[in-house]
Design an enzyme around this catalytic site. Structure first.
Site, PDB file in Angstrom:
ATOM      1  N   LYS A  76       0.847  -1.196   0.000  1.00 30.59           N
ATOM      2  CA  LYS A  76       0.000   0.000   0.000  1.00 30.59           C
ATOM      3  C   LYS A  76       0.881   1.245   0.000  1.00 30.59           C
ATOM      4  CE  LYS A  76      -4.078   1.695   2.578  1.00 30.59           C
ATOM      5  NZ  LYS A  76      -4.963   1.390   3.744  1.00 30.59           N
ATOM      6  N   SER A 151      -9.835   1.128   2.657  1.00 28.26           N
ATOM      7  CA  SER A 151      -8.989   1.973   1.841  1.00 28.26           C
ATOM      8  C   SER A 151      -7.878   1.230   1.102  1.00 28.26           C
ATOM      9  CB  SER A 151      -8.343   3.034   2.727  1.00 28.26           C
ATOM     10  OG  SER A 151      -7.470   2.429   3.674  1.00 28.26           O
ATOM     11  N   SER A 175      -9.915  -1.385   6.787  1.00 20.44           N
ATOM     12  CA  SER A 175      -9.332  -1.094   5.473  1.00 20.44           C
ATOM     13  C   SER A 175      -8.562  -2.239   4.824  1.00 20.44           C
ATOM     14  CB  SER A 175      -8.416   0.127   5.573  1.00 20.44           C
ATOM     15  OG  SER A 175      -9.186   1.299   5.600  1.00 20.44           O
TER      16      SER A 175
END
Lengths: 535, 484
Positions: A76, A151, A175
């Site tokens: 990420k 996310s 997330s």
């Protein structure tokens, strides 16, 4: 079949396949498929090949590159990678290259992993759909008109589509687990403090935790075993050891990381001081052990309000666990009704402070103005997206003089009540199960105009963050619309071993989910069920 | 005592509380491993943590915690478990745009500091830990932020450990304020917690000043004065501010609660911001750090290793004297840090008065060099004098040599040829001098006793200082008696 981390590393370590050839295949796949998904913000082609070459040399020299030898990993874009763009999907960090790498990145590389790229996300991890990225939406590999969740949507989509074997995300309110469920992969949030946050760009410090994505529980357990462990650079990092006899995790006598640096002026990228690199000698043993006799609760508050097709999958998972000998009962924690409200005070409050540093002075975007105050103001107005601004304002308000006690203070009291309520339930149950998300993936644009509806998609995952507990989402077939459904397993703090066992049992009982239409399934260049990757 | 104490403040009593920030004398910063060092090239002592790069996290410096606890113990505080808070406000030299500080659970609470001259106790409300900011230099436009053309920030100081010591409003004159800061400064140096150099900014003072009618128990509206960089500015600023406030209230006007800046050149305080413009710091517990546990064992361990405070050091020397005369001299010796020499000498058997006077005269004249003397070696030198092996003149010469370049008193004395004279040799020199000066000898014999110094001088000259003055006089007296 999409490749598994265990297989890739086994083949590389045995010298049957070179890390370089695997890396090149994945880089080519990203090149050809990611245009449809936009899972990646940065593809680290040159860097990945360098790493792979290094690993192949180690193999040639007869050395062991580690348990993740040659395994492609996507991470990420809120995890710091030395010299490589780390943007948090925000304009304010659009060109920022950190001078240091996150602890988890170093641990992955030390285990032989090959980081292939940085994945898309909601800006500063604030969102549930990856639509809040400043650099464009990521598409769900199962349906390009649907969101991948968020996310960590880019990481989930990358693993689901086979563009990476495994991935890392961060989970502040769901997330990792929510996008894992919506993309049909396994995603796990560890116990708070199990994985070092050093180098994770902070959203809400008391809730953030890094965790893995994979196509199997085994892969996720393997990655977890590599990235977990105490880090002297993170004061909230736990000193945990594994009891050899029982296999359970126990806090080391010193308890929480004590203070203690003086005269240790090691360079920011100097050697890490953690003595026990891996809590588990091999991740696989995490899955050993029977389900028989375990007491499992189906948690009403994260299940009964879910869509009927999602609820049915949870019921099927529960039935499978019964058939394996577990005791399964419905259980309720009414206090969880307050979790979402508490979360949306605590997380924005911490974020309002964590994001203050983006002021245009030292790094990132600077919008010049006549004086320093206007410069800061214009930089932040221009650099942050609307959801980030909304949360900064919410959090600033919640901490303001005269409001602190009613908002932030009250939310912290609710949090303490939740921890107690969970503790009471865990006296009677080993783990809890339920839905990961209220429904399958929603449409792109469907909830962007309604922040509250968007916030509600985290209702099943937030409780574990507030409590600091581990939780995992396991794919369990499809909903009525043919899109993936995830079943969640929740465990008490340090309950990862039993959580993984139950997750593996659920996985083995799950109806098979076909790979997504957008999928690279030929990672090792060996025979594949899926041929060219299109089902 | 200042002039104002004598004449009063036109029927008003000043009420003063001081906030003293001291940088702790650690090797590294509060939350990272960067050197805590003054005067290095700008932005060389920095890392991801103290530059607040995204993703970096603080780790508490254990030595800083120990020094903070030492300060608490030396100030008679309760030292206890504590937590850190974030104090949120935007400023370019504060990298995170929040300062990690302590708020409602500080490490040290409820202590006191006694002023040595008067014995007055000033109560300490708290002494908490926090981190320093960087340093901004405004370039152009007279060095003020408003009209400068650009500003430069040096983050070397960002993250240096600080302890903020907050007194209760127990101070009632600028002179008391000066004594408080002076005694506190000495204490911080004495226990090894801080270099406490106001000129380098490692000790900084803010003063909260208000006035009230004499005899009133109520507190007036206060102003906080910043930028007090020396004891002199502290006194001047407080005097100015008291007069300003008395001018206001005595003419029926009100004091507005403000933060004010001391303008050293202009000799006045200037309003910076009022209460309405004050920051809302939005304090909340720092989630990146855990509770700092402090059990009684750890407190006892630190207390056991606490170096003596100035108060204890003064008491120690005074206890070695029969009378309390020389209190001022003792205070000066302690302030200079030379009390270890006095105590060592006395412990080795030197008469207290001799130990004090040699230290106060010869050693104090060269404080920096004297601080390098080994106390045991110093004591041996003074014992050589006391035993008559060296004359006072020789002792002083050897001491100068020891302060110049170190060394052992015995070998220095020997190198200088300061062998003690055999009594017979000395007597024969005295006899020779007497024979050479018959007129003076006659007058001395007739009772002109001050001529003794003349003969001592002549003997010293002849022996190049080897003779002992007292023994010379004894020899003269014997000759005088023998001649009768």
């Amino acid at each position: 079949m999409r490749a598994s981390a265990g297989d890739v590393s086994a083949q590389v370590r045995q010298g049957r396949v070179s890390a370089t050839s695997i890396t090149e295949r994945y880089l080519e796949a990203i090149e050809s498929f990611d245009g449809k998904l936009h899972a990646f913000l940065t593809v680290m082609a040159g860097y990945a090949v360098e790493q792979a070459t290094r690993i192949d040399k180690l193999v040639e020299m007869g050395k062991d590159p580690g348990p993740l030898a040659g395994v492609p990993v996507a991470i990420k874009d809120n995890l710091c990678t030395r010299g490589i763009l780390t943007t948090c999907a925000s304009r304010i960090l659009e060109n920022w290259r950190p001078p240091y790498s996150a602890t988890v990145v170093k641990k992955l590389e030390r285990a032989g992993a090959v980081i292939v790229g940085k994945t898309n996300m909601d800006e500063f991890a604030m969102g549930s759909s990856t639509e809040n990225s400043a650099f464009g939406v990521t598409r769900n590999p199962y349906d390009a008109d649907r969101v991948p969740g968020g996310s960590s949507g880019g990481s989930a989509a990358a693993v689901a589509s086979g563009l990476s074997v495994v991935a890392l995300g961060s989970d502040t309110g769901g997330s990792i687990r929510q996008p894992a469920a919506l993309c049909g992969v396994v995603g796990m949030k560890p116990t708070y403090g199990m994985v070092s946050r050093y180098g994770l760009v902070a959203f809400a410090s008391s809730l953030d935790q890094i965790g893995p994505f994979g196509t199997t529980v085994e892969d996720v357990a393997l990655i977890f075993s590599v990235i977990a462990g105490h880090d002297p650079r993170d004061s909230t990092s736990l000193k945990v050891r594994r009891d050899v006899d029982t296999g359970s995790l126990v806090l080391a006598p010193a308890g929480v990381a004590a203070s203690g640096q003086e005269g240790t002026a090691d360079a920011p990228d100097g050697p890490m001081l953690d003595e026990d690199a891996y809590i588990w000698p091999a991740g696989h043993s995490l899955l050993d052990g029977a389900i028989e006799g375990l007491r499992i609760g189906v948690l009403e508050e994260i299940t009964s309000d879910a869509a009927p097709d999602v609820r049915r999958r949870v019921e099927e998972a529960a039935a499978a666990l019964v058939s394996l000998g577990a005791t399964v009962e419905e259980v309720s924690i009414p206090e969880l009704h307050y979790a979402l409200g508490a979360y949306y005070l605590i997380a924005p409050a911490e974020a309002s402070s964590n994001l203050a540093r983006y002021d245009g002075i030292r790094y990132g975007l600077r919008v010049d103005a006549e004086d320093v105050t206007s410069m800061m103001s214009r930089t932040r107005s221009g650099g942050f997206g609307s959801e980030v601004k909304r949360r900064i304002m919410l959090g600033t308000y919640a901490l303001s003089a005269g409001y602190y006690d009613a908002y932030y203070g009250q939310a912290q009291r609710v949090r303490a009540v939740l921890v107690d309520a969970f503790a009471a339930v865990y006296r009677d149950y080993d783990v809890l199960i339920g839905a990961t998300t209220p429904a399958t993936a929603f449409g792109v644009g469907e909830k962007t105009g309604d922040p509250l509806a968007m916030y509600l998609s985290d209702v099943c995952t937030i409780p574990s963050n507030l409590a600091g507990h581990p939780a995992i989402s396991v794919p369990f077939g499809a909903g009525d619309d043919g899109l993936p459904v995830g079943v969640q397993v929740l465990a008490p703090a340090l309950g990862e071993p039993v959580m993984f066992r139950v997750a593996a049992a659920i996985e083995s009982a799950a109806r098979s989910l076909p790979p997504p239409p957008v999928c690279f399934a030929d990672g090792m260049g060996v025979q594949s069920d899926m041929g060219d990757g299109h089902a | 005592m200042g002039m104002s104490d004598l004449v009063g403040y036109r029927g008003y009593e000043p009420v003063i509380g001081l906030e003293v920030h001291c940088e702790l004398d650690t090797l590294t910063k509060m939350f990272c491993g960067c050197p805590n060092s003054f005067g290095d090239a700008p932005n060389t002592n920095t890392c991801p943590v103290c530059l607040a790069l995204p993703g970096s996290l603080p780790v508490v410096n254990e030595k800083a915690v120990e020094l903070a606890a030492r300060i608490g113990l030396a100030l008679h505080c309760e030292v206890r478990s504590s937590i850190f808070h974030r104090k949120n406000y935007f400023y370019p030299d504060m990298p995170k745009d929040y300062q990690i500080s302590q708020y409602d659970e500080p490490i040290n609470v409820n202590g006191w500091l006694e002023l040595p001259a008067s014995g007055v106790r000033i109560e300490i409300e708290r002494a908490h830990m926090e981190e320093d900011t960087g340093k901004t230099t405004h370039v152009g436009g007279g060095g003020r932020i408003h009209d400068s053309s650009f500003s430069l920030v040096d983050y070397n100081r960002a993250g240096v450990p600080l302890v903020e010591i907050v007194s209760r409003p127990d101070i009632h004159s600028s002179e008391q304020a000066r004594q408080y800061v002076s005694e506190l400064r000495m204490l911080l140096v004495s226990i090894g917690a801080s270099k406490a150099r106001m000129e380098e900014g490692s000790l900084r003072v803010d003063a909260n000043v208000s006035v009230r009618p004499e005899g009133s128990g109520a507190l007036g509206t206060r102003c906080e004065i910043k930028n007090l960089n020396s004891l002199r500015s502290l006194v001047r600023a407080i005097e100015y501010e008291i007069e300003r406030q008395v001018d206001l209230v005595s003419t029926g006007q009100v004091v507005v609660q403000q933060t004010r800046h001391w303008d050293e050149a202009g000799g006045r305080t200037i309003a910076l911001r009022s209460k309405e413009e004050a920051h809302d710091y939005r304090y909340f517990p720092e989630p990146d750090l855990v509770r700092l546990d402090f059990d009684s064992d750890r407190v006892a361990r630190i207390a056991g290793a606490l170096p003596p405070t100035p108060e204890q050091r003064r008491a120690r020397i005074m206890s070695l004297f029969d009378t309390s005369t020389g209190a001022d001299l003792v205070a000066t010796i302690v302030e200079m840090g030379l009390d270890v020499l006095v105590i060592s000498a006395i412990e080795h058997g030197v008469v207290p008065d001799r130990a004090l006077s040699r230290t106060a005269n010869e050693a104090a004249a060269r404080v920096e060099d004297a601080l390098n003397l080994d106390p045991g070696t110093y004591a041996r030198l003074l014992m050589m004098e006391q035993d008559g092996k060296l004359t006072p003149t020789q002792t002083k010469a050897v001491l100068q040599a020891m302060m110049d370049s170190g060394g052992e008193p015995e070998s220095i004395a020997s190198t200088m040829g300061f062998e003690a004279m055999e009594p017979d040799a000395m007597v024969s020199v005295v006899t020779g001098i007497v024979d050479a000066h018959p007129d003076e000898w006659q007058r001395y014999r007739d009772g002109e006793s001050k001529l003794a110094q003349f003969f001592v001088g002549q003997v010293m000259k002849a022996t190049r200082g080897k003779a002992n003055g007292k023994e010379v006089i004894a020899a003269l007296d014997k000759l005088k008696a023998d001649a009768l």
